[in-house]
Design a protein around this motif. Structure first.
Motif, PDB file in Angstrom:
ATOM      1  N   ALA A 648       0.832  -1.212   0.000  1.00 42.34           N
ATOM      2  CA  ALA A 648       0.000   0.000   0.000  1.00 42.34           C
ATOM      3  C   ALA A 648       0.863   1.257   0.000  1.00 42.34           C
ATOM      4  O   ALA A 648       0.553   2.238  -0.703  1.00 42.34           O
ATOM      5  N   ASN A 649       1.954   1.247   0.751  1.00 41.49           N
ATOM      6  CA  ASN A 649       2.841   2.409   0.789  1.00 41.49           C
ATOM      7  C   ASN A 649       3.557   2.604  -0.543  1.00 41.49           C
ATOM      8  O   ASN A 649       3.755   3.736  -0.994  1.00 41.49           O
ATOM      9  N   LEU A 650       3.964   1.508  -1.166  1.00 40.10           N
ATOM     10  CA  LEU A 650       4.607   1.607  -2.480  1.00 40.10           C
ATOM     11  C   LEU A 650       3.621   2.155  -3.513  1.00 40.10           C
ATOM     12  O   LEU A 650       3.969   2.990  -4.344  1.00 40.10           O
ATOM     13  N   ARG A 651       2.385   1.682  -3.446  1.00 40.96           N
ATOM     14  CA  ARG A 651       1.362   2.159  -4.390  1.00 40.96           C
ATOM     15  C   ARG A 651       1.118   3.662  -4.215  1.00 40.96           C
ATOM     16  O   ARG A 651       0.937   4.395  -5.202  1.00 40.96           O
ATOM     17  N   ALA A 652       1.112   4.129  -2.969  1.00 41.21           N
ATOM     18  CA  ALA A 652       0.875   5.557  -2.716  1.00 41.21           C
ATOM     19  C   ALA A 652       1.960   6.409  -3.371  1.00 41.21           C
ATOM     20  O   ALA A 652       1.671   7.451  -3.979  1.00 41.21           O
ATOM     21  N   ILE A 653       3.211   5.956  -3.260  1.00 41.33           N
ATOM     22  CA  ILE A 653       4.312   6.697  -3.899  1.00 41.33           C
ATOM     23  C   ILE A 653       4.168   6.635  -5.415  1.00 41.33           C
ATOM     24  O   ILE A 653       4.356   7.645  -6.126  1.00 41.33           O
ATOM     25  N   TRP A 654       3.825   5.462  -5.914  1.00 42.85           N
ATOM     26  CA  TRP A 654       3.630   5.298  -7.369  1.00 42.85           C
ATOM     27  C   TRP A 654       2.561   6.262  -7.882  1.00 42.85           C
ATOM     28  O   TRP A 654       2.743   6.925  -8.902  1.00 42.85           O
ATOM     29  N   ASP A 655       1.436   6.318  -7.178  1.00 40.76           N
ATOM     30  CA  ASP A 655       0.330   7.165  -7.618  1.00 40.76           C
ATOM     31  C   ASP A 655       0.692   8.646  -7.598  1.00 40.76           C
ATOM     32  O   ASP A 655       0.136   9.438  -8.374  1.00 40.76           O
ATOM     33  N   GLN A 656       1.626   9.019  -6.730  1.00 38.71           N
ATOM     34  CA  GLN A 656       2.077  10.408  -6.709  1.00 38.71           C
ATOM     35  C   GLN A 656       2.975  10.723  -7.895  1.00 38.71           C
ATOM     36  O   GLN A 656       2.846  11.787  -8.532  1.00 38.71           O
ATOM     37  N   LEU A 657       3.880   9.790  -8.219  1.00 41.57           N
ATOM     38  CA  LEU A 657       4.856  10.038  -9.283  1.00 41.57           C
ATOM     39  C   LEU A 657       4.303   9.718 -10.671  1.00 41.57           C
ATOM     40  O   LEU A 657       4.610  10.413 -11.646  1.00 41.57           O
ATOM     41  N   ILE A 658       3.524   8.631 -10.786  1.00 39.06           N
ATOM     42  CA  ILE A 658       3.026   8.186 -12.097  1.00 39.06           C
ATOM     43  C   ILE A 658       1.531   7.899 -11.966  1.00 39.06           C
ATOM     44  O   ILE A 658       1.093   6.743 -12.024  1.00 39.06           O
ATOM     45  N   PRO A 659       0.705   8.920 -11.789  1.00 37.55           N
ATOM     46  CA  PRO A 659      -0.728   8.681 -11.535  1.00 37.55           C
ATOM     47  C   PRO A 659      -1.472   8.055 -12.710  1.00 37.55           C
ATOM     48  O   PRO A 659      -2.519   7.437 -12.505  1.00 37.55           O
ATOM     49  N   ASP A 660      -0.955   8.186 -13.918  1.00 35.69           N
ATOM     50  CA  ASP A 660      -1.672   7.690 -15.094  1.00 35.69           C
ATOM     51  C   ASP A 660      -1.305   6.249 -15.465  1.00 35.69           C
ATOM     52  O   ASP A 660      -1.863   5.693 -16.416  1.00 35.69           O
ATOM     53  N   ALA A 661      -0.337   5.661 -14.750  1.00 37.40           N
ATOM     54  CA  ALA A 661       0.123   4.310 -15.089  1.00 37.40           C
ATOM     55  C   ALA A 661      -0.354   3.304 -14.049  1.00 37.40           C
ATOM     56  O   ALA A 661      -0.435   3.633 -12.862  1.00 37.40           O
ATOM     57  N   PRO A 662      -0.713   2.082 -14.468  1.00 32.54           N
ATOM     58  CA  PRO A 662      -1.167   1.069 -13.493  1.00 32.54           C
ATOM     59  C   PRO A 662      -0.010   0.606 -12.615  1.00 32.54           C
ATOM     60  O   PRO A 662       1.135   0.533 -13.058  1.00 32.54           O
ATOM     61  N   PHE A 663      -0.339   0.293 -11.353  1.00 32.54           N
ATOM     62  CA  PHE A 663       0.664  -0.206 -10.409  1.00 32.54           C
ATOM     63  C   PHE A 663       0.522  -1.718 -10.289  1.00 32.54           C
ATOM     64  O   PHE A 663      -0.582  -2.251 -10.205  1.00 32.54           O
ATOM     65  N   GLU A 664       1.656  -2.409 -10.269  1.00 30.61           N
ATOM     66  CA  GLU A 664       1.660  -3.858 -10.108  1.00 30.61           C
ATOM     67  C   GLU A 664       2.829  -4.254  -9.222  1.00 30.61           C
ATOM     68  O   GLU A 664       3.915  -3.653  -9.300  1.00 30.61           O
ATOM     69  N   SER A 665       2.615  -5.246  -8.374  1.00 29.28           N
ATOM     70  CA  SER A 665       3.703  -5.776  -7.550  1.00 29.28           C
ATOM     71  C   SER A 665       3.400  -7.220  -7.203  1.00 29.28           C
ATOM     72  O   SER A 665       2.250  -7.657  -7.262  1.00 29.28           O
ATOM     73  N   PHE A 666       4.437  -7.965  -6.838  1.00 26.82           N
ATOM     74  CA  PHE A 666       4.236  -9.353  -6.404  1.00 26.82           C
ATOM     75  C   PHE A 666       5.431  -9.781  -5.559  1.00 26.82           C
ATOM     76  O   PHE A 666       6.559  -9.293  -5.749  1.00 26.82           O
ATOM     77  N   PRO A 667       5.217 -10.687  -4.591  1.00 29.81           N
ATOM     78  CA  PRO A 667       6.329 -11.194  -3.790  1.00 29.81           C
ATOM     79  C   PRO A 667       7.255 -12.050  -4.653  1.00 29.81           C
ATOM     80  O   PRO A 667       6.787 -12.876  -5.446  1.00 29.81           O
ATOM     81  N   LEU A 668       8.540 -11.883  -4.485  1.00 36.19           N
ATOM     82  CA  LEU A 668       9.503 -12.663  -5.262  1.00 36.19           C
ATOM     83  C   LEU A 668       9.363 -14.149  -4.962  1.00 36.19           C
ATOM     84  O   LEU A 668       9.497 -14.978  -5.870  1.00 36.19           O
ATOM     85  N   ASN A 669       9.079 -14.493  -3.722  1.00 37.64           N
ATOM     86  CA  ASN A 669       8.910 -15.914  -3.366  1.00 37.64           C
ATOM     87  C   ASN A 669       7.799 -16.570  -4.178  1.00 37.64           C
ATOM     88  O   ASN A 669       7.942 -17.696  -4.660  1.00 37.64           O
ATOM     89  N   ASP A 670       6.674 -15.875  -4.326  1.00 33.74           N
ATOM     90  CA  ASP A 670       5.556 -16.430  -5.095  1.00 33.74           C
ATOM     91  C   ASP A 670       5.965 -16.649  -6.548  1.00 33.74           C
ATOM     92  O   ASP A 670       5.588 -17.642  -7.179  1.00 33.74           O
ATOM     93  N   HIS A 671       6.729 -15.711  -7.082  1.00 30.08           N
ATOM     94  CA  HIS A 671       7.201 -15.816  -8.470  1.00 30.08           C
ATOM     95  C   HIS A 671       8.103 -17.036  -8.650  1.00 30.08           C
ATOM     96  O   HIS A 671       8.003 -17.752  -9.653  1.00 30.08           O
ATOM     97  N   LEU A 672       8.955 -17.295  -7.673  1.00 31.51           N
ATOM     98  CA  LEU A 672       9.875 -18.429  -7.773  1.00 31.51           C
ATOM     99  C   LEU A 672       9.134 -19.759  -7.632  1.00 31.51           C
ATOM    100  O   LEU A 672       9.414 -20.719  -8.364  1.00 31.51           O
ATOM    101  N   ILE A 673       8.186 -19.818  -6.699  1.00 29.67           N
ATOM    102  CA  ILE A 673       7.425 -21.054  -6.488  1.00 29.67           C
ATOM    103  C   ILE A 673       6.593 -21.399  -7.712  1.00 29.67           C
ATOM    104  O   ILE A 673       6.359 -22.577  -8.027  1.00 29.67           O
ATOM    105  N   ALA A 674       6.143 -20.375  -8.465  1.00 28.95           N
ATOM    106  CA  ALA A 674       5.306 -20.613  -9.649  1.00 28.95           C
ATOM    107  C   ALA A 674       6.030 -21.446 -10.702  1.00 28.95           C
ATOM    108  O   ALA A 674       5.387 -22.072 -11.555  1.00 28.95           O
ATOM    109  N   GLN A 675       7.375 -21.485 -10.659  1.00 30.30           N
ATOM    110  CA  GLN A 675       8.134 -22.285 -11.619  1.00 30.30           C
ATOM    111  C   GLN A 675       7.864 -23.780 -11.469  1.00 30.30           C
ATOM    112  O   GLN A 675       8.082 -24.550 -12.406  1.00 30.30           O
ATOM    113  N   TYR A 676       7.385 -24.164 -10.288  1.00 33.98           N
ATOM    114  CA  TYR A 676       7.215 -25.592  -9.991  1.00 33.98           C
ATOM    115  C   TYR A 676       5.742 -25.983  -9.935  1.00 33.98           C
ATOM    116  O   TYR A 676       5.393 -27.015  -9.357  1.00 33.98           O
TER     117      TYR A 676
END
Length: 808
Positions: A648-676
């Motif tokens: 939520a805090n990262l999104r707030a900063i994103w919305d201040q700097l780039i309000p017209d662009a969509p925000f996306e994030s994901f935990p790195l662990n989830d990304h790595l587990i998805a390989q299996y």
């Protein structure tokens, strides 16, 4: 006669309710499992068959001198158009490029913007080769001009709601820039099962892409990112076409092959084989291994075999109860052939009833099964013909296999013997029954062993040191036109109290690196070059992932050199292939020859080996190159466990700097587990089917133990009258069946070790199998089997001998 057979069969089923119930229940469960597997396998093997015949993809295999082949499901930019113009057997050729390989794509409509995955850039002729279900718009020419876009129906609904999509104007941002496109067609990706399901398709002639692809029109060896498809005329000799493609390639790329010190070979792959081929360095999402499909088919066959074994065992075990019936029928003139037909008919009826229950069971289980496999499969009108043919064949084959031996065995009784009461089991039948029970439990022990070994490998995968830290790391990807905002975002993200560090890179761990080079050390040439993956990073990337150096230093703050020499950090595997120790590598210069220019890289650091790719693959040489700060992926290392608050805090900063662009994030662990994901599905399927196999085996064992106990009630009564204790009776009743399970355990050990070693061979990094897994599997199966037969054993042991012997 037929009516009499049916009446006799149903009377027998009612008279022997317990044995009938066990047979029908076991067969219903096993047939339901087979039906689920049939639906899933049919769906997987029907991928891309709707495109038609004679369609092939051009694949590339690149090898360096003395190195292993790098298999790529694509080729260089000019190949497709050249082979279409020069090979008469090819009717049409087209390229389709996954634009997401180059960065995040964004689609804009009105005041909204969305990250859009799986976008594609294609030649307009792709629609003459591949069959997309165009549900609205221009079906004859879906991409009529460079400013057109074909949208997938889900995205059309998301953007336009109930409004017609055709004629709407959207903006799409790709690596080639941000441009307006008019929707010319909408297609439905759910109609067919296909390995290609792009969210949008724009033309290779569109603004930005036209110039970029034209600049690569003479690059025959490098830039192998274009998936090329050809449609050949009927009765074409594909081997000849492959030879001609190779001839054209070598006529145009011979000088580059020599300059790069490598070789490249192209091959054609039938489109229907793509979905089940996982032997490429970068596979399309959703690809399923043919081995996995064969394992599923094998498991289904084993479960059905277990139920059939139960049927054979229980049918022959009840032979003494039907001996008088057989004797009377033979005296009345029924031949052995007539009896065989009758008993086969009985098995046919029992299995038909079981099949009816199995269809209901499948309908009940399908929602859960679909959720598990992530697809929507089921009985459909389109497949009803195939399904009916399968069910009829399945019914006939199963009824024949399960009923043949009992039919032959029962019909072989001699009336003179059975009418005198001489209807004891034949020795051969008793031996067969023991063999079948042993086989049942051997299969169950093998499957339970598989559960234990696979679960241990899963835990190993989850806990293995990958050479970097992945917990408490959030990845924030940036779209193509936003990577220049990376420095500002980094500074703002770092100002958060929860954030320890922020690093950036072209590729994060677990992501395939499309940027690769052939690099040689000083004093050598491209002939001795090694294949190395290149990842452009900033100064904080290694710090954010806690990558450990074994020699040298990390990148320092500063501007990238303006000269042709750049600073790089390599992993230990790269130094090994170069022939250096990590300490010797520091200060060494390595080189790349490209388009007549030699690029130089100074090694300033050597990291521990990291698993950039999944544990299925060996560690490859990797080179971290210091970039200029415009990085498409930010990795944030944060304190604590509250991912939601940090996001939520990262999104707030994103919305201040780039309000017209969509925000996306994901935990790195989830990304790595998805390989299996595929491995975890394999584990879960084997786990569930192993449980089912044990249940079916125990059902048969329970019925057999009841039969044995009943056969020996008078013997037990005599023994108790003579002073035998309960424990003696327990041993008497259980020892034979328990011994069979012990024998099954001994036989299963080498089978289990062999099967699981084959599965583990699919991992470059794996556990060492230990004896404990097989010991636990054997003891667990023996315990389950003993608990199954103990009820009948105890019932027999505590029976009052007076009640048993009073009739005599």
């Amino acid at each position: 006669m037929l009516k009499n057979y049916i009446k006799t069969t149903f009377r027998g089923m009612v008279r022997n309710r317990l044995f009938t119930s066990i047979n029908i229940l076991g067969l219903s469960i096993s047939i339901a499992c087979c039906l689920l597997i049939f639906l899933y396998v049919s769906d997987q093997l029907n991928y891309d068959r709707h495109h038609g015949d004679g369609i092939y993809r051009i694949n590339s295999s690149i090898t360096q001198k003395g190195g292993s082949a790098l298999n790529i499901p694509s080729t260089s930019v000019p190949v497709a158009m050249a082979v279409q113009a020069q090979i008469p057997e090819i009717e049409t050729a087209a390229r389709i490029i996954d634009s997401e390989k180059f960065g995040k794509d964004v689609i804009f409509y009105n005041d909204e913007s969305f990250y859009i995955k799986s976008g594609a850039v294609a030649d307009s002729s792709i629609f003459q080769i591949l069959n997309f279900d165009i549900i609205s718009g221009n079906q004859e020419m879906p991409l009529p001009n460079p400013s057109s876009v074909v949208l997938e129906s889900t995205w059309a609904r998301k953007l336009f709601g109930s409004e017609p999509a055709i004629g709407q104007i959207v903006k799409i941002s790709t690596i080639a820039g941000e441009f307006e496109f008019k929707v010319s067609a909408v297609y439905n990706k759910t109609t067919y099962s296909s390995h290609i399901n792009p969210s949008f398709i724009i033309s290779t002639s569109s603004a930005g892409w036209r110039d970029y692809l034209s600049s690569l029109s003479d690059q025959w060896v490098t830039n192998n990112f274009a998936a090329a498809y050809v449609k050949c005329y009927p009765n074409t000799n594909i081997d000849n076409v492959e030879s001609e493609i190779d001839h054209i390639f070598r006529n145009n790329g011979a000088s580059d092959i020599k300059a790069f010190g490598m070789d490249k070979k192209m091959s054609l792959q039938a489109i229907e084989e793509i979905h089940t081929d996982v032997n490429f360095s970068s596979n399309i999402d959703g690809t399923v291994s043919k081995t996995f499909i064969n394992v599923l088919i094998g498991i289904g066959a084993l479960i059905l075999a277990l139920a059939c074994v139960n049927y054979v065992n229980l049918s022959t075990a009840q032979a003494s109860n039907r001996a008088l019936e057989v004797g009377v029928r033979k005296v009345m003139g029924i031949t052995s052939k007539g009896l065989i037909i009758q008993f086969l008919g009985e098995s046919f009826i029992i299995i038909a009833v079981a099949m009816g229950f199995s269809i209901l069971l499948v309908e009940f289980c399908l929602p859960v099964f679909n959720q598990f496999i992530g697809k929507s499969i089921g009985f459909s009108m389109e497949s009803i013909g195939t399904l009916l043919a399968y069910l009829v064949s399945f019914l006939l084959v199963t009824a024949f296999l399960a009923g043949l031996y009992p039919a032959i065995y029962l019909s072989s009784f001699k009336p003179t013997s059975v009418l005198k009461g001489k209807n004891r089991d034949k020795a051969g039948t008793s031996i067969l029954r023991k063999v079948l029970v042993t086989a049942q439990f051997m299969i169950s022990i093998v499957l339970i062993s598989a559960i234990l070994v696979i679960s241990e490998q899963v835990e190993f995968v989850k806990s293995k040191d990958l050479g970097f830290a992945s917990s408490q790391r959030i990845v924030v990807p940036l779209a193509n036109d936003l990577d220049e905002m990376a420095p500002q975002l980094k500074e703002q993200f770092k100002s958060l109290a929860q954030v320890q560090s922020v690093g950036g890179s072209d590729y994060i761990p677990g992501m395939f690196i499309f940027s690769d080079l052939f690099v040689y050390k000083h004093g050598e040439t491209m002939d001795e070059a090694i294949h190395i993956y290149q990842n452009e990073v900033d100064t904080d990337f290694a710090k954010s992932l806690d990558m450990k150096l074994v020699a040298g230093q990390h990148f320092r703050e500063g501007v990238v050199d303006d000269s042709l020499t750049n600073r790089v950090i390599v992993n230990t595997e790269a130094t090994r292939q170069f022939g250096f120790t990590p300490e010797e590598a520091i200060g060494q210069t390595i080189h790349v020859d490209w388009n007549g220019i030699t690029y130089n890289y100074d090694i300033v650091g050597v990291t521990k080996d990291i698993n950039q790719f999944s544990l299925h693959q060996s560690i490859e040489p990797i080179m971290l190159v210091l970039g200029d700060g415009a990085i498409p992926n930010l990795v944030i290392h944060y304190d604590g466990d509250n991912y939601t608050d940090v996001k939520a805090n990262l999104r707030a900063i994103w919305d201040q700097l780039i309000p017209d662009a969509p925000f996306e994030s994901f935990p790195l662990n989830d990304h790595l587990i998805a390989q299996y994901e595929s491995d975890f599905k394999t584990f879960d399927l084997i786990k569930y089917f192993a449980i089912i196999s044990v249940i079916i085996s125990c059902m048969g064992l329970y019925a057999l133990s009841m039969y044995i106990a009943e056969r020996r009630f008078k013997e037990i009564g005599v023994r108790k009258a003579l002073g035998a204790e309960v424990k003696d009776i327990l041993v008497l009743v259980t020892k034979d069946l328990s011994m069979l399970v012990v024998i099954a355990f001994i036989i299963s050990i080498p089978v289990s070790v062999f099967v699981m070693e084959k599965w583990l061979d699919g991992f470059a990094y794996k556990i060492t199998q230990g004896a404990w897994s097989y010991a636990i599997a054997g003891l667990l199966t023996i315990a389950i089997a003993w608990l199954t037969i103990s009820y009948q054993a105890i019932r027999a042991a505590i029976t009052n001998p007076v009640d048993v012997l009073k009739d005599d």
